[in-house]
Design a protein around this motif. Structure first.
Motif, mmCIF file in Angstrom:
data_model
loop_
_atom_site.group_PDB
_atom_site.id
_atom_site.type_symbol
_atom_site.label_atom_id
_atom_site.label_comp_id
_atom_site.label_asym_id
_atom_site.label_seq_id
_atom_site.Cartn_x
_atom_site.Cartn_y
_atom_site.Cartn_z
ATOM 1 N N CYS A 261 17.311 75.298 70.070
ATOM 2 C CA CYS A 261 18.451 74.762 69.304
ATOM 3 C C CYS A 261 19.403 75.920 68.990
ATOM 4 C CB CYS A 261 17.976 74.121 67.998
ATOM 5 S SG CYS A 261 17.076 72.582 68.224
ATOM 6 N N ASP B 124 21.668 70.599 68.251
ATOM 7 C CA ASP B 124 21.327 70.078 69.575
ATOM 8 C C ASP B 124 20.117 70.773 70.190
ATOM 9 O OD1 ASP B 124 23.582 68.243 69.811
ATOM 10 O OD2 ASP B 124 24.815 70.063 69.878
ATOM 11 N N SER C 95 28.096 71.476 66.803
ATOM 12 C CA SER C 95 27.398 71.064 68.020
ATOM 13 C C SER C 95 27.446 72.203 69.033
ATOM 14 C CB SER C 95 28.063 69.826 68.620
ATOM 15 O OG SER C 95 29.334 70.188 69.174
#
Length: 321
Positions: free
Chosen positions: A214, A249, A306
């Protein structure tokens, strides 16, 4: 007679590294604290001191603690210490486990901190997602730490040491940190810039489709540190927390490369999907160390950007330099 309010002092250990430099720039820009950093090489990066003339630099050997007394003598006891120093290349740690332990477990730093005999310093320590074994998705902070390589083992040892010895700390388990280059460029290759440069050549490149992380944008990482620092400096309540610090993400290297290609307009045909098991990197690498960041967002109210937005911001920053 006006009472002079004491300015708070922040020490960034390993300040000439990637996160360290971004943090120093943000602290100087905020302008409300006195800032010093430690470096391991003979001299600090001249371009860094030139760009941020208000910085104080101290040469410190973290293994022995040499140089730390000079910090207390001329800078004073820091109100906040951010420890970014580490041997963070897993293969290097596997090749020299003793060096990895000596550098990554901050024993000299912590004994220096304890020598002040009070709880007036918050230690913010950078750990890693590699403390997890990597056999499931979205690890939580309370999950067992079972690292597969020496880098992860040295960072678990550091966490245990800090939790046993210190009463005012925040341990940040960071994923891959990406973003723009630093004021004084760091030697190690930066993930987004590296992907951009290999893809721009139009040759086929292999990327792992089965290793998940991530990644976190560097500005978000800096905001997490500043937020913890502010809460300690404003209310003076000791903190004892371990936090997963990643982006929102869960992406494979393949998906990271595809994002860079999408933002840049490169063809996906040059991106070749391969299994991590097809390459021997000389060190074990955990397959899936994606992290649950619920605790981070609830405690600090920070929602990291993101991965795609971070890539856009990184490449835009590179274009403007």
């Amino acid at each position: 007679m006006s009472h002079q309010v004491e300015r708070k002092r922040v020490l960034v250990v390993g300040g000439s590294g990637y996160l360290g430099q971004h943090l120093l720039a943000a602290l100087i820009a905020a302008g409300d604290v006195d800032v010093a950093f430690t470096h391991h090489r003979e001299t600090p990066p001249p371009s860094l001191l030139h760009a941020l003339p208000d910085l104080r630099a101290f040469r410190v050997d973290l293994r022995s603690g040499d140089g730390l007394h000079a910090v207390s003598a001329s800078f004073g006891q820091p109100h906040v210490i951010v420890n970014c120093a580490a041997i963070s290349i897993p293969r290097e740690c596997d090749m020299d486990p003793a060096a990895a332990m000596a550098t990554n477990v901050p024993s000299s730093l912590v004994s220096w901190l304890l020598s002040f005999g009070n709880d007036n310093t918050l230690l913010i320590h950078l750990s890693t997602d590699q403390v997890y074994e990597g056999v499931k998705s979205f690890y939580k902070e309370a999950d067992e730490t079972s690292p597969v390589n020496m880098y992860g083992k040295s960072k678990v040892a550091a966490e245990k040491f800090i939790i046993e010895e210190c009463s005012n700390y925040a341990i940040l388990r960071s994923s891959i940190i990406y973003g723009p280059q630093t004021i004084s460029p760091v030697a190690k290759s930066l993930p987004i810039q590296w992907m951009d440069s290999v893809l721009s050549q139009g040759q086929q490149v292999q990327f792992f489709n089965d290793e998940f992380r991530c990644p976190i944008y560097v500005k978000d990482m800096v905001d997490v540190v500043l937020s913890l620092m502010k809460s300690w400096l404003s209310d003076g309540k000791a903190i004892q927390v371990v936090l997963n610090v990643g982006g929102p993400d869960r992406v494979s290297r393949l998906q990271m490369a595809e994002s860079v290609a999408d933002v840049r307009g490169y063809s996906h045909s040059i991106i070749k999907s391969v299994s991590a098991s097809s390459v021997d990197r000389g060190v074990a690498s955990p397959p899936d160390i994606s992290m649950d960041i619920t605790k981070l967002t609830q405690m600090l109210g920070i929602k990291p950007v993101s991965f795609r937005d971070g890539v856009i911001a990184t490449l835009a920053a590179e274009a403007s330099t």
